[in-house]
Design an enzyme around this catalytic site. Sequence first.
Site, PDB file in Angstrom:
ATOM      1  N   ARG A  69       0.860  -1.191   0.000  1.00 50.46           N
ATOM      2  CA  ARG A  69       0.000   0.000   0.000  1.00 50.46           C
ATOM      3  C   ARG A  69       0.896   1.241   0.000  1.00 50.46           C
ATOM      4  O   ARG A  69       0.621   2.231  -0.652  1.00 50.46           O
ATOM      5  CB  ARG A  69      -0.954   0.019   1.208  1.00 50.46           C
ATOM      6  CG  ARG A  69      -1.797   1.278   1.218  1.00 50.46           C
ATOM      7  CD  ARG A  69      -2.938   1.360   2.241  1.00 50.46           C
ATOM      8  NE  ARG A  69      -2.977   0.385   3.270  1.00 50.46           N
ATOM      9  CZ  ARG A  69      -2.257   0.426   4.395  1.00 50.46           C
ATOM     10  NH1 ARG A  69      -1.447   1.445   4.636  1.00 50.46           N
ATOM     11  NH2 ARG A  69      -2.345  -0.546   5.282  1.00 50.46           N
TER      12      ARG A  69
ATOM     13  N   TYR B 164     -16.246  18.225 -14.408  1.00 54.91           N
ATOM     14  CA  TYR B 164     -16.586  16.810 -14.435  1.00 54.91           C
ATOM     15  C   TYR B 164     -17.645  16.503 -13.361  1.00 54.91           C
ATOM     16  O   TYR B 164     -17.479  16.891 -12.200  1.00 54.91           O
ATOM     17  CB  TYR B 164     -15.303  16.002 -14.191  1.00 54.91           C
ATOM     18  CG  TYR B 164     -15.531  14.515 -14.166  1.00 54.91           C
ATOM     19  CD1 TYR B 164     -15.920  13.848 -15.320  1.00 54.91           C
ATOM     20  CD2 TYR B 164     -15.387  13.792 -13.002  1.00 54.91           C
ATOM     21  CE1 TYR B 164     -16.146  12.483 -15.298  1.00 54.91           C
ATOM     22  CE2 TYR B 164     -15.604  12.420 -12.980  1.00 54.91           C
ATOM     23  CZ  TYR B 164     -15.990  11.779 -14.129  1.00 54.91           C
ATOM     24  OH  TYR B 164     -16.213  10.435 -14.107  1.00 54.91           O
TER      25      TYR B 164
ATOM     26  N   ASP C 112      -7.129  20.150 -12.950  1.00 53.74           N
ATOM     27  CA  ASP C 112      -7.459  18.824 -13.467  1.00 53.74           C
ATOM     28  C   ASP C 112      -7.074  18.840 -14.949  1.00 53.74           C
ATOM     29  O   ASP C 112      -7.750  19.479 -15.766  1.00 53.74           O
ATOM     30  CB  ASP C 112      -8.954  18.549 -13.266  1.00 53.74           C
ATOM     31  CG  ASP C 112      -9.371  17.170 -13.758  1.00 53.74           C
ATOM     32  OD1 ASP C 112      -8.670  16.604 -14.619  1.00 53.74           O
ATOM     33  OD2 ASP C 112     -10.413  16.658 -13.301  1.00 53.74           O
TER      34      ASP C 112
ATOM     35  N   LYS D 166      -8.179   8.167 -18.953  1.00 51.05           N
ATOM     36  CA  LYS D 166      -8.536   8.769 -20.226  1.00 51.05           C
ATOM     37  C   LYS D 166      -7.314   8.775 -21.161  1.00 51.05           C
ATOM     38  O   LYS D 166      -6.889   7.727 -21.594  1.00 51.05           O
ATOM     39  CB  LYS D 166      -9.103  10.168 -19.983  1.00 51.05           C
ATOM     40  CG  LYS D 166     -10.121  10.232 -18.808  1.00 51.05           C
ATOM     41  CD  LYS D 166     -11.402   9.481 -19.051  1.00 51.05           C
ATOM     42  CE  LYS D 166     -12.252   9.305 -17.799  1.00 51.05           C
ATOM     43  NZ  LYS D 166     -12.564  10.511 -17.053  1.00 51.05           N
TER      44      LYS D 166
END
Length: 379
Positions: A46, A98, A170, A195
């Site tokens: 992790r 978004y 972003d 994306k």
Amino acid sequence: MKFATKVIHAGIEPDPSTGAIMTPIFQTSTYVQDAPGVHKGYEYARTQNPTRTVLENNLAALENGNHGICFASGLAAADAIIKLLSPGDEVISCNDLYGGSYRIFTKIFQRYGIQFHFVDMNDPQNIVDKINPQTKLIWIETPTNPMLNIVDIEAVVKIAKNNNILVCVDNTFASPYLQTPLDLGADIVCHSATKYLGGHSDVVLGAIVVKDKALADQLHFLQNASGAIPGPNDSWLILRGIKTLHLRMDRACQNAQAVADFLVTHPKVDKVNYPGLKSHPQHDLAQKQMKLPGAMVSFSLKENTISAANKVLSGTKLFALAESLGGVESLIGHPATMTHASIPKEEREKTGVTDSLIRLSVGVEDIEDLIEDLKRALQ
Ligand SMILES: *Cc1c(COP(=O)(O)O)cnc(C)c1O
């Protein structure tokens, strides 16, 4: 190193134990220690994973930053960024963003006492008007989704610096090939690597890049403490996708320009939103801020109804009806009922997301086939 070299080489070395030229997928949850606390920099997966580390270093280089921090999704990255704040803090965000970011801001973090203001960033004065001593972060998305407005990153950074406020961009729609916000003074860049970075619609992953070491330490702490990390397989898929980012982006932008030019001339089309069109209100800013105008196009129909939009949406064969964007294949979507369904009708219509608005993610197929497909669907 220039961009096309960085995508292939930055932060990437052949594996020292085998010579494997491609980064291995380190599918492990833990690492053997020589003695308690004596290890090779890896304790538990992790906290650190070597495949993820290579991706993080590569992304940091592409964005001209110093530190990359990856997450299980773009929204997990947004989650970590807002967790830098405390109850009572305020955020100013663009109003055309978004849908998932809007949802996490308003439905989750607002409940924890963080306040969000959504403003039209075309006029920087709207930002100035909302600033008060509690303002800690300005959140920019540019080009915006789905209206493809361009926010002047440098102008917003100037306002933020005067008031000691962090700026996060972003950068999902542009990708670091088209725009590097850290070079314009932004503090944080975030991505849905799902994306353009991944580029093949086969993985969900998020990323943050910063320059500042103290900010990176806080974000690494959040990455480990909240635990929304990407797996090594997914990290590897993004690394593989990135190697062709510049090639895919060049072709997709060229196709998008041709699609936009075609739509402008079509009698059934009302308005076309694409920063590469001379008619776009921020065409000059796009040319200054971005290498190319991107591969997202949106347009509305003269018959402004959901049923008229539905005819086009179900009429294309190559443009697949699906959420998401940024893959090699072209997609078509209906923001009002798909990506922006979580935004109230009055809110979305204020920003231009009308019933007939259609969004295209233009892929890298042959342009003649793409235009033929749209022609047929519009008939
Ligand atoms: C898709 C997207 C996100 C969310 O990313 P996920 O990887 O789906 O969690 C955030 N911002 C933008 C602009 C996006 O397109």
